[in-house]
Design an enzyme around this catalytic site. Structure first.
Site, PDB file in Angstrom:
ATOM      1  N   GLU A 194       0.798  -1.235   0.000  1.00 24.22           N
ATOM      2  CA  GLU A 194       0.000   0.000   0.000  1.00 24.22           C
ATOM      3  C   GLU A 194       0.830   1.284   0.000  1.00 24.22           C
ATOM      4  OE1 GLU A 194      -2.666  -0.493   3.327  1.00 24.22           O
ATOM      5  OE2 GLU A 194      -3.678  -2.175   2.397  1.00 24.22           O
ATOM      6  N   ASP A 241      -1.244  -3.960  -3.184  1.00 25.83           N
ATOM      7  CA  ASP A 241      -2.005  -2.727  -2.883  1.00 25.83           C
ATOM      8  C   ASP A 241      -3.482  -2.926  -3.214  1.00 25.83           C
ATOM      9  OD1 ASP A 241      -2.529  -0.058  -2.148  1.00 25.83           O
ATOM     10  OD2 ASP A 241      -0.824   0.722  -3.288  1.00 25.83           O
ATOM     11  N   GLU A 308      -6.124 -10.642  -1.628  1.00 28.92           N
ATOM     12  CA  GLU A 308      -6.949 -10.489  -0.409  1.00 28.92           C
ATOM     13  C   GLU A 308      -8.428 -10.449  -0.780  1.00 28.92           C
ATOM     14  OE1 GLU A 308      -5.560  -7.220   2.004  1.00 28.92           O
ATOM     15  OE2 GLU A 308      -3.453  -7.685   1.629  1.00 28.92           O
TER      16      GLU A 308
END
Ligand code: XIL
Length: 405
Positions: A194, A241, A308
């Site tokens: 990120e 990210d 994710e």
């Protein structure tokens, strides 16, 4: 009337879904399911059975998710496994996934809370359990602005302010120690997490003004990749990210920034193998952006993971903290829509499987989710299959072709 019970509606909706023209191709399984659903609704009407009985009409999955995608890409789940997990949960993990990402226990805060303190109990147990069960481990994460102890950025014991050199030394030591400990046992790492800011136009890298950026500068990313490679030359190293697919079709926004960043990292000689698109999505996520982003990253010679994955059935979801975006109650109708979104996404992953190394769900069930209130996963809070599960399996097996935008 029983037909109007929530679960009755759910099954009727899935039945309608199966009959839609747009999903006619390869729909044998869906028709079987529709048949089951029709029977369930009929019997519910006749016998006034409760919704729990009707729920049993969702068929038990025909195979593990990992088996439906064998030879294409790995299928993973996140969790600090196995501590605190029930036998049923562990069996579910073994049946469905061939790679695990530690959800929290390998992050800088828990592993390295003070300069001279490392905690290995939970990460060691996770790696050992995965090895014993022939499940791979993906490391998460090394350089991040969040869940990172304050000491990394504070003055040293000598009271001198943090210099670039001291920050580099701390990050290097952290990476060499953590990656080195699991050398050969962890297949790859989210090296930097990120680093790109939200809300940019895409004209620049738009790096987040994070403590690592402030202390070291924009080359902290390349350095982190080099140290991780030094610690385990065989580990796959990824940049990870959220929302970095957004803007891909129009080549703008966070996606355009990510392309600028990745091109620079490659130019600077960062040993980077791939990109993790986190995949914190919702019912209205821009799906064409996902496919375009995968092909854009592949054009740079990088592999792609969906690292994710979760699709909230109410509200929004992005990956950004704090966990907001709730609102509304997750309904059975929403689960049907959620199944459609999951099917469209896996259809994209399936067709682009040459570029994709891994698809990891962020949790194993709606109870074990950082957005549990929004019911984002494919097993419910009781670990029962939701409509999305068999759709995902069918897409992998070529038995269902999702409608394309
Ligand atoms: C989340 C975990 O799921 C939560 O349990 C924890 O409280 C906060 O972090 N992006 C990431 C993950 O890279 O590490 C985050 O995980 C979710 C967003």
């Amino acid at each position: 009337m029983v037909m109007k019970t929530k679960t009755g509606l759910l099954h009727a909706e899935i039945g309608k879904l199966a009959q839609k023209k747009e999903i006619e191709k390869g729909m044998t399984n869906r028709l079987v399911i529709s048949g089951l659903i029709a029977c369930a609704i009929l019997s519910a009407t006749i016998y006034s059975q409760d919704s729990a009985t009707i729920k049993s009409a969702i068929p038990a999955p025909t195979m593990g998710i990992k088996d439906a995608y064998a030879g294409k890409f790995l299928i993973g789940a996140a969790g600090d496994i196995p501590r605190g997990y029930s036998e049923a949960e562990l069996a579910n993990i073994k049946a469905n996934y061939n790679v695990v990402t530690p959800e929290n226990c390998m992050k800088p805060q828990p592993t390295h809370p003070a300069e001279d303190t490392y905690n290995w109990t939970t990460p060691d147990a996770l790696v050992q359990w995965c090895q014993e069960n022939n499940i791979k481990v993906w490391g998460h994460t090394l350089a991040w602005h969040s869940q990172t102890a304050g000491w990394f950025f504070q003055p040293g014991v000598d009271g001198q302010p943090l210099t670039r050199e001291r920050a580099m030394e701390r990050l290097k030591n952290h990476i060499l120690t953590v990656v080195g400990r699991y050398k050969g046992k962890i297949i790859g790492w989210d090296v930097v997490n990120e680093a790109i800011n939200d809300g940019g136009t895409g004209d620049t890298e738009n790096l987040r003004n994070s403590p690592w950026f402030k202390a070291i500068g924009p080359d902290f990313l390349t350095l982190a990749f080099q140290w991780a490679h030094e610690a385990d030359p065989n580990a796959q190293l990824y940049y990870n990210d959220y929302n970095i697919e957004q803007g891909a079709v129009e080549n703008k926004g966070k996606h355009a920034s990510s392309m600028l960043l990745l091109k620079r990292l490659i130019k600077e000689g960062a040993p980077i193998n791939g990109v993790g698109i986190q995949g914190h999505w919702h019912l209205n996520t821009n799906i064409p952006d996902v496919e375009k982003a995968i092909s854009n990253y592949a054009s740079l010679g990088l592999k792609v993971s969906i690292s994710e994955l979760d699709v909230t059935s109410t509200g929004t979801n992005s990956g950004a903290f704090p966990v907001g975006g709730g609102g509304g109650t997750a309904s059975d109708e929403a689960f049907v829509q959620q199944a459609q979104v999951y099917a469209k996404l896996f259809d994209i992953f399936n067709r682009n499987s040459k570029s994709i190394s891994r698809v990891t769900f962020w949790g194993i069930s709606d109870r074990r989710s950082w957005r549990s209130g929004q019911r984002p996963l494919v097993f419910d809070g009781q670990l029962q299959p939701k409509p999305a599960l068999q759709m995902i399996i069918d897409v992998g097996q070529g038995k269902y072709v999702a409608p394309r935008p």
